[in-house]
Enzyme design. Structure first.
Site, mmCIF file in Angstrom:
data_model
loop_
_atom_site.group_PDB
_atom_site.id
_atom_site.type_symbol
_atom_site.label_atom_id
_atom_site.label_comp_id
_atom_site.label_asym_id
_atom_site.label_seq_id
_atom_site.Cartn_x
_atom_site.Cartn_y
_atom_site.Cartn_z
ATOM 1 N N GLU A 290 0.817 -1.211 0.000
ATOM 2 C CA GLU A 290 0.000 0.000 0.000
ATOM 3 C C GLU A 290 0.855 1.269 0.000
ATOM 4 O O GLU A 290 0.874 2.029 0.969
ATOM 5 C CB GLU A 290 -0.954 -0.017 1.193
ATOM 6 C CG GLU A 290 -2.028 -1.069 1.039
ATOM 7 C CD GLU A 290 -2.952 -1.187 2.226
ATOM 8 O OE1 GLU A 290 -4.053 -1.730 2.045
ATOM 9 O OE2 GLU A 290 -2.589 -0.754 3.345
ATOM 10 N N GLY A 292 1.766 5.018 -0.672
ATOM 11 C CA GLY A 292 1.067 6.283 -0.877
ATOM 12 C C GLY A 292 2.069 7.379 -1.143
ATOM 13 O O GLY A 292 2.252 7.839 -2.264
ATOM 14 N N ARG A 330 2.813 20.048 7.770
ATOM 15 C CA ARG A 330 3.635 18.938 8.237
ATOM 16 C C ARG A 330 4.828 19.377 9.086
ATOM 17 O O ARG A 330 5.293 18.621 9.933
ATOM 18 C CB ARG A 330 4.100 18.075 7.067
ATOM 19 C CG ARG A 330 2.937 17.385 6.349
ATOM 20 C CD ARG A 330 3.376 16.367 5.324
ATOM 21 N NE ARG A 330 4.055 15.247 5.944
ATOM 22 C CZ ARG A 330 5.350 15.021 5.864
ATOM 23 N NH1 ARG A 330 6.144 15.845 5.183
ATOM 24 N NH2 ARG A 330 5.889 13.988 6.463
ATOM 25 N N CYS A 361 -1.785 33.777 11.450
ATOM 26 C CA CYS A 361 -1.559 34.458 12.725
ATOM 27 C C CYS A 361 -1.278 33.385 13.787
ATOM 28 O O CYS A 361 -2.107 33.052 14.621
ATOM 29 C CB CYS A 361 -2.797 35.283 13.080
ATOM 30 S SG CYS A 361 -2.567 36.344 14.506
ATOM 31 N N GLU A 362 -0.070 32.824 13.703
ATOM 32 C CA GLU A 362 0.320 31.673 14.514
ATOM 33 C C GLU A 362 1.829 31.579 14.494
ATOM 34 O O GLU A 362 2.434 31.458 13.428
ATOM 35 C CB GLU A 362 -0.306 30.413 13.913
ATOM 36 C CG GLU A 362 -0.084 29.146 14.681
ATOM 37 C CD GLU A 362 -1.077 28.976 15.804
ATOM 38 O OE1 GLU A 362 -0.666 28.496 16.870
ATOM 39 O OE2 GLU A 362 -2.251 29.314 15.617
ATOM 40 N N TYR A 390 0.515 14.375 1.479
ATOM 41 C CA TYR A 390 0.077 14.941 2.752
ATOM 42 C C TYR A 390 0.184 16.461 2.820
ATOM 43 O O TYR A 390 0.293 17.014 3.905
ATOM 44 C CB TYR A 390 0.830 14.295 3.918
ATOM 45 C CG TYR A 390 0.659 12.808 3.949
ATOM 46 C CD1 TYR A 390 -0.559 12.243 4.318
ATOM 47 C CD2 TYR A 390 1.680 11.950 3.553
ATOM 48 C CE1 TYR A 390 -0.734 10.869 4.313
ATOM 49 C CE2 TYR A 390 1.504 10.576 3.546
ATOM 50 C CZ TYR A 390 0.291 10.040 3.934
ATOM 51 O OH TYR A 390 0.111 8.680 3.914
#
Length: 431
Positions: A290, A292, A330, A361-362, A390
């Site tokens: 699998e 990805g 990420r 705003c972080e 992702y």
């Protein structure tokens, strides 16, 4: 360059899949996701060929859509005959809308609702990977009501730690996924499942984690799974027809990362499997993988426009761009490394160290810290490499920012595969 689809043209601009990234930024706007369709097809076919050659006839890779999921991608996968791994009804609905044959889909998830299961059965999903005794009870009842008999695999936790980031490590006994082999719970669940009238047990599934460069953890997983298969054959007279070893092969994000050959890794796992089948006197089951991230990651790139360049004397430099954790969360989540390039001046040696931040705003809204770049100025195009996995799939509207467009590059042409979200799109469901 980090990947073969990256280059520099005569204007000194960074190219991706042969296209000038600065020109693409001007044509489509930023932030902008780019996808190299030929790159995805080539990698998918590499996996398909290696699985058939080294794992046995009928063995398949199943593309894990949680890495990147949109309609046009599933059209491409359908065209080449790929199987898929889906983890939500939204993913298999997207695939179905693209015309994908869902008989080649495996449906995962640790908490499938009754509605999820009904939808999967009604849409003809080929395999349901069951995660618990509760789910098997519910599926048996629903299948009976719908007069269906789904083919299932049971997800096992083999008790393997591949030493990746704790958030992407899924094979240990205390994982929220699956049932553990070593506690005896897996054997009990197999026995219980074999009693069900409305379910056809095909075999077992595991997934040990992500960003694994070596083949040894996959060999260890194969040994655990096949040993369990042999144990169930002896004790319950059930010999599995299918074994799914999951995904997790790594992708280099930095030049310093180890390079990886997916074909050679699958070949090495195949050698381990051949020896185990002989040792344990087992018939060869069909094997699934699998992948990805390793299908799509290096076929993706994100482009930004530089805004503020701020130099704090005696401390550090900041470069701010018009995206951020809304389109690539990420680094904030995992401190994930990325390669960044000033695409407007890709032919010049880096001369400036800075932390690249987004517009949210972080304070934690960062793309990467302390990276070497050609000193950018307002309006330059900044490229973040290897963002096919992702990034688009984890994007959000935090700070009420709209999601970027996704543009496909294919055979020298470009086209919009996912439109840029508008403010009207973002507020369409508000009442």
């Amino acid at each position: 360059m980090l990947a073969k689809n990256i280059g520099i043209n005569e204007k000194g601009h960074l190219t991706f899949a042969g296209a000038d990234t600065v020109d693409l930024a001007k044509e489509y706007g930023t932030p902008l996701y780019l996808v190299d369709k030929n790159g995805i097809i080539d990698r998918a076919r590499e996996y398909m060929s290696a699985a058939e050659t080294y794992l046995g006839a009928g063995s398949h890779p199943c593309y894990a859509g949680k890495a990147l999921c949109y309609t046009d991608l599933y059209r491409t996968l359908e065209d080449i005959g790929m199987w898929i791994d889906v983890v939500s009804p939204g993913e298999f609905y997207t695939a179905k809308k693209a015309g994908f044959d869902l008989s080649r889909a495996m449906f995962h998830g640790n908490n499938k609702t009754d509605d999820d299961l009904k939808m999967a059965l009604s849409m003809g999903v080929g395999r349901i990977v069951c995660d618990s005794a509760d789910e098997i009870e519910a599926l048996d009842q629903i299948a009976g009501e719908l007069e269906k008999k789904p083919k299932i695999l049971i997800r096992l936790t083999p008790g393997i730690d591949p030493h990746t980031h704790k958030s992407i490590n899924t094979g240990t006994v205390d994982s929220k996924f699956g049932v553990a082999i070593e506690t005896g719970d897996a054997k009990k669940l197999v026995a219980k499942t074999l009693e069900k009238k409305n379910i056809e047990l095909m075999g077992y599934h595991c997934h040990i984690g992500s960003q694994i460069f070596e083949c040894e953890p996959f060999c260890e997983a194969a040994e655990k799974m096949l040993t369990f298969m042999a144990d169930m054959k002896k004790k319950l007279e059930f010999e599995a027809k299918e074994i799914n070893l999951g995904g997790g092969m790594a992708v280099p994000y930095l030049e310093s990362d180890k390079k990886i050959s997916y074909t050679e890794n699958i070949k090495a796992v195949g050698v381990c499997i051949d020896a185990l089948l002989e040792k344990l006197s087992l018939n060869r089951p069909v094997f699934y993988l699998e992948p990805g991230r390793s299908i799509v990651a290096d076929s993706g790139m994100t482009l930004y426009t530089v805004g503020t360049v701020k130099c704090i004397e005696g401390y550090k430099n900041y470069v701010s761009v018009d995206g951020g954790m809304t389109d690539n969360p990420r680094f904030a989540l995992y401190q994930s490394p990325y390669t960044l390039i000033n695409a407007s001046h890709a032919d010049i040696a880096p001369d400036f160290t800075a932390t690249v931040g987004g517009r949210c705003c972080e304070s934690g809204d960062l793309i990467q810290e302390n990276v070497n770049l050609v000193r950018p100025v307002r309006g330059d195009t900044l490229a973040v490499l290897t963002t096919g996995a992702y990034n688009f799939s984890m994007s959000s509207n935090y700070n009420r920012l709209t999601r970027p467009a996704l543009v496909t590059l294919f055979n020298g042409e470009s086209y919009v595969a996912v439109k840029r979200q508008t403010f009207e799109d973002m507020t369409a469901l508000d009442i």
